[in-house]
Design a protein around this motif. Structure first.
Motif, PDB file in Angstrom:
ATOM      1  N   LYS A 269      30.723  16.622 -51.363  1.00 61.13           N
ATOM      2  CA  LYS A 269      29.148  17.093 -51.634  1.00 61.13           C
ATOM      3  C   LYS A 269      28.644  15.733 -52.368  1.00 61.13           C
ATOM      4  CE  LYS A 269      30.297  19.505 -55.974  1.00 61.13           C
ATOM      5  NZ  LYS A 269      30.133  20.824 -56.941  1.00 61.13           N
ATOM      6  N   SER A 270      27.299  16.023 -52.520  1.00 57.75           N
ATOM      7  CA  SER A 270      26.676  14.826 -53.446  1.00 57.75           C
ATOM      8  C   SER A 270      27.291  14.601 -54.618  1.00 57.75           C
ATOM      9  CB  SER A 270      25.110  15.262 -53.184  1.00 57.75           C
ATOM     10  OG  SER A 270      24.419  14.044 -53.933  1.00 57.75           O
ATOM     11  N   GLY A 271      27.475  13.553 -55.118  1.00 53.43           N
ATOM     12  CA  GLY A 271      27.688  13.334 -56.495  1.00 53.43           C
ATOM     13  C   GLY A 271      29.291  13.152 -56.668  1.00 53.43           C
ATOM     14  N   MET A 272      29.998  13.494 -55.600  1.00 55.18           N
ATOM     15  CA  MET A 272      31.478  13.500 -55.802  1.00 55.18           C
ATOM     16  C   MET A 272      31.869  12.230 -54.855  1.00 55.18           C
ATOM     17  SD  MET A 272      33.051  15.668 -57.310  1.00 55.18           S
ATOM     18  CE  MET A 272      32.652  17.232 -58.391  1.00 55.18           C
ATOM     19  N   PRO A 273      33.152  11.813 -55.126  1.00 60.80           N
ATOM     20  CA  PRO A 273      33.582  10.592 -54.524  1.00 60.80           C
ATOM     21  C   PRO A 273      33.486  10.999 -52.704  1.00 60.80           C
ATOM     22  CG  PRO A 273      34.950  11.155 -56.355  1.00 60.80           C
ATOM     23  CD  PRO A 273      33.999  12.209 -56.153  1.00 60.80           C
TER      24      PRO A 273
ATOM     25  N   SER B 140      40.424  16.184 -62.839  1.00 59.67           N
ATOM     26  CA  SER B 140      40.948  15.154 -63.757  1.00 59.67           C
ATOM     27  C   SER B 140      41.116  13.699 -63.116  1.00 59.67           C
ATOM     28  CB  SER B 140      42.213  15.380 -64.448  1.00 59.67           C
ATOM     29  OG  SER B 140      42.892  14.643 -65.156  1.00 59.67           O
ATOM     30  N   LEU B 141      41.671  13.625 -61.966  1.00 59.67           N
ATOM     31  CA  LEU B 141      41.552  12.437 -61.336  1.00 59.67           C
ATOM     32  C   LEU B 141      40.331  11.841 -61.011  1.00 59.67           C
ATOM     33  CD1 LEU B 141      44.340  13.394 -58.745  1.00 59.67           C
ATOM     34  CD2 LEU B 141      44.650  11.662 -60.326  1.00 59.67           C
ATOM     35  N   LEU B 142      39.371  12.598 -60.655  1.00 61.69           N
ATOM     36  CA  LEU B 142      37.900  12.019 -60.411  1.00 61.69           C
ATOM     37  C   LEU B 142      37.385  11.721 -61.693  1.00 61.69           C
ATOM     38  CD1 LEU B 142      36.542  14.576 -57.752  1.00 61.69           C
ATOM     39  CD2 LEU B 142      37.876  12.571 -57.232  1.00 61.69           C
ATOM     40  N   GLN B 143      37.700  12.068 -62.889  1.00 59.70           N
ATOM     41  CA  GLN B 143      36.919  11.425 -63.957  1.00 59.70           C
ATOM     42  C   GLN B 143      37.860  10.165 -64.326  1.00 59.70           C
ATOM     43  OE1 GLN B 143      34.603  12.680 -66.232  1.00 59.70           O
ATOM     44  NE2 GLN B 143      34.198  14.322 -64.711  1.00 59.70           N
ATOM     45  N   THR B 144      39.132  10.249 -63.797  1.00 55.55           N
ATOM     46  CA  THR B 144      39.861   8.752 -64.111  1.00 55.55           C
ATOM     47  C   THR B 144      39.063   7.704 -63.508  1.00 55.55           C
ATOM     48  OG1 THR B 144      41.717   9.816 -64.641  1.00 55.55           O
ATOM     49  CG2 THR B 144      41.810   7.584 -64.027  1.00 55.55           C
ATOM     50  N   TYR B 145      38.700   8.147 -62.096  1.00 56.57           N
ATOM     51  CA  TYR B 145      38.458   7.267 -60.846  1.00 56.57           C
ATOM     52  C   TYR B 145      37.104   6.565 -61.329  1.00 56.57           C
ATOM     53  CZ  TYR B 145      36.280   5.635 -56.500  1.00 56.57           C
ATOM     54  OH  TYR B 145      35.617   4.938 -55.364  1.00 56.57           O
ATOM     55  N   ILE B 146      36.195   7.463 -61.980  1.00 60.19           N
ATOM     56  CA  ILE B 146      34.805   6.751 -62.206  1.00 60.19           C
ATOM     57  C   ILE B 146      34.694   5.987 -63.424  1.00 60.19           C
ATOM     58  CG2 ILE B 146      33.694   8.559 -61.290  1.00 60.19           C
ATOM     59  CD1 ILE B 146      33.008  10.005 -63.762  1.00 60.19           C
ATOM     60  N   GLN B 147      35.792   5.803 -64.238  1.00 55.84           N
ATOM     61  CA  GLN B 147      35.997   5.065 -65.383  1.00 55.84           C
ATOM     62  C   GLN B 147      35.924   3.489 -64.804  1.00 55.84           C
ATOM     63  OE1 GLN B 147      35.662   6.316 -68.515  1.00 55.84           O
ATOM     64  NE2 GLN B 147      35.644   8.296 -67.384  1.00 55.84           N
ATOM     65  N   PRO B 148      35.515   2.683 -65.814  1.00 54.66           N
ATOM     66  CA  PRO B 148      35.387   1.245 -65.404  1.00 54.66           C
ATOM     67  C   PRO B 148      36.708   0.657 -64.621  1.00 54.66           C
ATOM     68  CG  PRO B 148      34.444   1.612 -67.538  1.00 54.66           C
ATOM     69  CD  PRO B 148      35.069   2.890 -67.088  1.00 54.66           C
TER      70      PRO B 148
ATOM     71  N   ALA C 129      39.504   2.939 -60.575  1.00 52.65           N
ATOM     72  CA  ALA C 129      40.101   2.674 -59.288  1.00 52.65           C
ATOM     73  C   ALA C 129      41.362   1.942 -59.321  1.00 52.65           C
ATOM     74  CB  ALA C 129      39.008   2.113 -58.378  1.00 52.65           C
ATOM     75  N   LYS C 130      41.376   1.076 -60.182  1.00 52.58           N
ATOM     76  CA  LYS C 130      42.562  -0.216 -60.199  1.00 52.58           C
ATOM     77  C   LYS C 130      43.808   0.613 -60.857  1.00 52.58           C
ATOM     78  CE  LYS C 130      43.935  -4.548 -62.398  1.00 52.58           C
ATOM     79  NZ  LYS C 130      43.565  -5.601 -62.950  1.00 52.58           N
ATOM     80  N   GLN C 131      43.502   1.548 -61.657  1.00 51.43           N
ATOM     81  CA  GLN C 131      44.575   2.388 -62.451  1.00 51.43           C
ATOM     82  C   GLN C 131      45.309   3.388 -61.086  1.00 51.43           C
ATOM     83  OE1 GLN C 131      43.497   4.442 -65.471  1.00 51.43           O
ATOM     84  NE2 GLN C 131      45.363   5.886 -65.511  1.00 51.43           N
ATOM     85  N   LEU C 132      44.451   4.018 -60.383  1.00 47.64           N
ATOM     86  CA  LEU C 132      45.037   4.845 -59.435  1.00 47.64           C
ATOM     87  C   LEU C 132      45.411   4.164 -57.966  1.00 47.64           C
ATOM     88  CD1 LEU C 132      41.897   7.604 -59.741  1.00 47.64           C
ATOM     89  CD2 LEU C 132      44.523   7.807 -60.594  1.00 47.64           C
TER      90      LEU C 132
ATOM     91  N   PRO D 177      32.298   4.538 -57.863  1.00 44.54           N
ATOM     92  CA  PRO D 177      32.489   3.262 -57.492  1.00 44.54           C
ATOM     93  C   PRO D 177      32.388   2.911 -56.020  1.00 44.54           C
ATOM     94  CG  PRO D 177      34.327   3.620 -59.236  1.00 44.54           C
ATOM     95  CD  PRO D 177      33.738   5.197 -58.733  1.00 44.54           C
ATOM     96  N   PRO D 178      32.103   1.731 -55.418  1.00 46.21           N
ATOM     97  CA  PRO D 178      32.050   1.459 -53.988  1.00 46.21           C
ATOM     98  C   PRO D 178      33.392   1.692 -53.293  1.00 46.21           C
ATOM     99  CG  PRO D 178      31.806  -0.570 -55.418  1.00 46.21           C
ATOM    100  CD  PRO D 178      31.824   0.599 -56.358  1.00 46.21           C
TER     101      PRO D 178
END
Length: 474
Positions: free
Chosen positions: A164-168, A215-223, A226-229, A259-260
């Protein structure tokens, strides 16, 4: 009198000439057939050695090089089912002394690769369809990540779709599975969708998955999320190749909540990406492909004429119209074509009346449960104290139309141009219907025009893009 011997010779010559004339068409047919057979053999021999990405040929008698790379914005290559990456392909003639088996293997490998790409892009399409209707205003997208090696063959590492919109996007859910963060990317994407049933009925496993995914998606949107995951999760030896099959070009823009995806693929060290359809979004429009290619990722874009590519484009056809139509981008005023004055509205009302009588007018009812608090506004409305803009804003906030309903209305507007909305289930007062219709147009159905409000119905018009169907009388 003519000499009998001379006369006999002339008759013999004439007879031979007749025989030659009779045999000439047969000789001609034989020559033509031989020539065509020779051309077919030559064509088969030449086409058998077109490689995907410049595999080195073995002892050819001669060869020439040609580039199959095509600008993504000019998706017009007719040379092969796929637009090959911007690398040099080798087209080799058959060797003079043997080696046919090696070249046949090379051709077979190429055809197998095309068949494999088609197979996994079809699976990516199946994933994308799981989110169709729930992603509005975003497009439905699917992704499948496959790792290939000679020893193990093809192994699917992850699958995903945009929920859905707003999600990865789809790529991220496939990457979550490939990286081992979740067991199933499809289930992870499904877990973020709005439940239509009572969440108390969900089992503990579903609740735990939903909590873990958020929780994973909250991590993903941090600066550095993406690198961490996903950092270097596909960094393998040369014996393995990891390919991502995506129905729509991975995004490259940053003016959104996540992130892109193109940059995330680079972080994950993806080897190859196969794209089903170039993203028409002006913020992308080939940019995702360019970003990945410039960082040594092989990117193949499906030729628009291939059936599987047409399925990919068909899945996002309404999104493409929304993102490129001048009537939407310019708020319904493009070169005066969409300026609907009173005379044009009268024409559209008359046309809608005729269509309703013959049963061809599309009528869509808002099936929401309605705002139970609106009944308390009756007395205030009679006193003239109702702020209908505030009321309709509360409706949109508290009981917004489902993405599936908006997708349905949007698609019918593009296909039929005139749509009648029935809003009686959501608002009881006629005075609020017009305001609610305007709110729907400004929030969800941009580029549409309210032609008429009668009772609890709103008649909407939006011209088809690129060529309108309804023509106005002078």
């Amino acid at each position: 009198m003519q000499n009998p011997q001379k006369q006999k010779q002339q008759q013999h010559i004439k007879k031979r000439g007749n025989v030659h004339n009779q045999m000439l068409p047969q000789y001609k047919n034989i020559l033509i057939s031989s020539f065509l057979l020779w051309m077919c053999l030559l064509q088969k021999q030449s086409s058998a050695f077109v490689t995907y990405s410049g595999r080195k040929s073995i002892s050819p008698s001669f060869r020439f090089r040609t580039s199959y790379g095509t600008d993504i914005k000019n998706n017009n290559s007719n040379n092969a089912p796929f637009l090959l990456p911007t690398k040099t392909a080798v087209v080799s003639a058959a060797p003079d002394n043997g080696g046919d088996e090696e070249y046949d293997n090379e051709a077979t490998t190429t055809m197998t690769k095309i068949a494999r790409d088609t197979k996994y892009m079809k699976q990516a399409l199946d994933c994308a369809k799981l989110g169709y209707g729930s992603t509005y205003p975003n497009p439905a997208v699917g992704c499948v990540i496959v790792q290939s090696s000679e020893e193990e063959g093809d192994v699917i590492l992850g699958r995903g779709f945009h929920p859905k919109s707003g999600m990865p996007h789809a790529e991220i859910f496939a990457l979550l599975e490939a990286a081992g963060h979740v067991e199933d990317g499809i289930q992870a994407a499904s877990s973020v969708l709005v439940k239509t049933t009572n969440q108390d009925d969900d089992d503990e496993a579903e609740k735990e998955l939903s909590k873990k995914v958020h929780s994973l998606l909250q991590t993903y949107i941090q600066p550095e999320g993406a690198k961490q995951l996903f950092s270097d999760i596909f960094k393998n030896d040369d014996t393995k190749t990891t390919t991502a099959y995506v129905t729509l070009e991975p995004c490259c823009h940053t003016n959104k909540q996540t992130p892109p995806c193109a940059s995330t693929f680079l972080l994950a060290s993806i080897d190859r990406v196969v794209v089903g359809y170039r993203d028409p979004n002006p913020y992308v429009d080939g940019g995702g492909v360019s970003v990945m290619r410039s960082n040594d990722v092989t990117v193949d874009v499906l030729n628009a004429n291939v059936p599987i590519a047409q399925e990919c484009s068909n899945l996002v056809r309404y999104f493409a119209k929304r993102i490129t139509s001048p009537v939407v981008l310019n708020g319904g005023s493009s070169d005066g074509v969409e300026n609907i004055n009173g005379k044009k509205k009268r024409f559209l009302r008359s046309l809608a009346g005729r269509m309703k009588r013959d049963g061809s007018l599309v009528e869509i009812e808002w099936t929401g449960s309605g705002n139970n608090n609106l009944s308390s506004t009756t007395d205030a409305d009679e006193a003239g104290d109702i702020d209908w803009e505030k009321v309709t804003s509360e409706i949109i906030l508290n009981i917004p139309p489902s993405p599936q309903w908006v997708t349905h209305v949007d698609a019918n507007l593009w296909d039929h141009e005139l749509v009648l909305l029935r809003l009686g289930n959501i608002i009881s007062k006629k005075k609020g219907v017009k305001v609610l219709g305007e709110t729907l147009v400004n929030t969800y159905l941009k580029g549409s025009t309210i032609v008429q409000v009668v009772g609890h119905t709103v008649l909407l018009y939006r011209p088809k893009f690129p060529k309108p169907v309804i023509t106005f009388e002078e």
